[in-house]
Scaffold this active site. Sequence first.
Site, PDB file in Angstrom:
ATOM      1  N   GLU A 179       0.786  -1.030   0.009  1.00  0.00           N
ATOM      2  CA  GLU A 179      -0.066   0.007  -0.102  1.00  0.00           C
ATOM      3  C   GLU A 179       0.893   1.263   0.060  1.00  0.00           C
ATOM      4  OE1 GLU A 179      -2.795  -0.600   3.320  1.00  0.00           O
ATOM      5  OE2 GLU A 179      -4.122  -1.538   2.058  1.00  0.00           O
ATOM      6  N   GLU A 251      -6.815  -7.384  -1.245  1.00  0.00           N
ATOM      7  CA  GLU A 251      -7.649  -7.285   0.178  1.00  0.00           C
ATOM      8  C   GLU A 251      -9.047  -7.053  -0.219  1.00  0.00           C
ATOM      9  OE1 GLU A 251      -5.645  -5.260   2.980  1.00  0.00           O
ATOM     10  OE2 GLU A 251      -3.809  -5.880   2.877  1.00  0.00           O
TER      11      GLU A 251
END
Length: 822
Positions: A179, A251
């Site tokens: 991320e 995710e």
Amino acid sequence: MTALQFLLLALVAVTQVASATTVTYNDRALVIDGQRRIILSGSIHYPRSTPQMWPDLINKAKEGGLNTIETYVFWNGHEPRRRQYNFEGSYDIIRFFKEIQNAGMHAILRIGPYICGEWNYGGLPAWLRDIPGMQFRLHNAPFEREMETFTTLIVNKMKDVNMFAGQGGPIILAQIENEYGNIMGQLKNNQSASQYIHWCADMANKQEVGVPWIMCQQDNDVPHNVINTCNGFYCHDWFPNRTGIPKIWTENWTGWFKAWDKPDFHRSAEDIAFAVAMFFQKRGSVHNYYMYHGGTNFGRTSGGPYITTSYDYDAPLDEYGNIRQPKYGHLKDLHDLIRSMEKILVHGKYNDTSYGKNVTVTKYMYGGSSVCFINNQFVDRDMKVTLGGETHLVPAWSVSILPNCKTVAYNTAKIKTQTSVMVKKANSVEKEPETMRWSWMPENLKPFMTDHRGSFRQSQLLEQIATSTDQSDYLWYRTSLEHKGEGSYTLYVNTSGHEMYAFVNGRLVGQNHSADGAFVFQLQSPVKLHSGKNYVSLLSGTVGLKNYGPSFELVPAGIAGGPVKLVGTNGTAIDLTKSSWSYKSGLAGELRQIHLDKPGYKWQSHNGTIPVNRPFTWYKTTFEAPAGEEAVVVDLLGLNKGVAWVNGNSLGRYWPSYTAAEMPGCHVCDYRGKFIAEGDGIRCLTGCGEPAQRFYHVPRSFLRAGEPNTLILFEEAGGDPTRAAFHTVAVGPVCVAAVELGDDVTLSCGGHGRVVASVDVASFGVARGSCGAYKGGCESKAALKAFTDACVGRESCTVKYTAAFAGAGCQSGALTVQATCS
């Protein structure tokens, strides 16, 4: 080398080559051994469970329709001190991946090594800060050297036991960084950030693991030699940044993590199924649930700032490893259907047809077969869609899947699987807490009540994490001052810590903690000074470390800079900020390892009575392990704040005195519409105004059957341990609602010897209530008898809903069945 040895080596080499798997990709899918494959994956974090739990968790994931297991790698757990490694117990990552291999499943290795994950420092070891010139997650030699060293260590460990696909192992994808795209634009040095992320990709590819490398949430400035992927509650409208790579969702958040000041978050099965179906409708091929099993934050390094010990995450497998219904079963039905259509979805030609605003039909065609998806993104209205001469009613915020483009096989809003209500049963071995005899031991605070015998001194107030290298939650700040005569003052301490205790001349004068995760507060306490030398001892505590955001490692903790002042009743002020401060990390009991209950410890008990509501106290009791195989929890309601151990194994931090906030989302839950976990519009919350967490997981592997087990508590703030009690977690009521004519209705008590004790409801049109408390509706005597005959006394049963269930004035329609397991 003898001829026989040479032959044996040759046979081994041939066997390894024969079992090797090639993994490549194109714009539609991962290509495994030349075949395009759909990947259905679930996150299971090995340190958030135990090795004894791993096979069961992995097998339940497989039975739930998954073919892949994903996990982060936890750097600070594996290397708590520089070049001192831990690959034992719950950190035996090799054993975890071998369990995945034994189950015949693929694996995704997300090395990071920054992982976020609601984990201390996002998994980065605090000792990194001791290295000169260190900047986390930017282009600098100290960080990149340490990151490469650890990444290479993990890769080589996997290679040594043939875990990568090319070696015949389960690992088909590997991830570097995590991320980073979310914070790149917020960093002060864009050039350094860009150089760093490209260095990460080059370093990873130099490892030659033989499988593709991925980077999640890296939509801008994407290195050419990695695949960028999506994270979030929805990823159907996201596509990779370039052609030739598949659409990967690393995710899909099945719920949300919980902080001490927050209620429990719930994401409905209908909404998750909607998101998954939309993803595959729009050309997705690799999908991972975060989390599939959330687990427990055992120990003190495994939870981020103010994150509870429970990391349940409302996942399909609950914190204890139990199947969460209906989420697990509803998604399993979707997985089975998606996998049955694999070839059409990854090879077929497709076209999207709009049926007006918010309604789209996608048709896939391959080899003479077809598959259709109909999505309705309206949140307030059902829609009728005519397809091939057939009209289909598609509920609001749902997707219908038609494997032959004619008949609906699955709709995301129509749950056919049962709902299970988990209940906590008292320990049947002994009547607790009456039979639990307690002893106690005071934490030895005396050495910290002066400013003598510290580790070092500084004439300034230092930041806690860098000072203690995160080897303890606690850091002592101690100083002294001369005072003429007696005086009354107010002590003011400005802190970035999470909690603070203040002692003056050996007496506890005040305590406080930050509210709502602000981590900045001021402690104010009235104090009295006597004539001569006075001692001020401040104990700063952390409850997990910052794990996310740009330069998160620079966010201070502790009394960094203060100020610390004494202000008299007449307005006079004594500034202690630049006094000579003596520093000491940790508590005496930590150093002595009281939680291990070594011989020679002087536990006290006076005729079975112990002091309660006494801060800084250790408590001990013994108990018998609850019989059976069901998950075990300890109820710590009545305690305040501290840490618990069973037989020397950490259960994590406890804080049942912290009350979860009242939030509007506790009063409404509707699966229709985008799920959010932060900001306005949060819904589907439970536990508002209740203890943030009162039950703490005790894995069966921590317990000894047939002999006494030891529970030790360090009660920091003052509570009553005599109210503690052990329970098992099991299926209680089970229900199936909205069953339609012709459906097979299955009820299950989840094993562990539990069977259906009674069938309590079998009716049409239930008016109100939830599973376990349904009321109203038109009772069907025929349905009640059919389910009673088929189910009572059995662990599971299946009954077909037939027209014979109607009658006695009841209108046939949606049927609701409720049973009780015991």
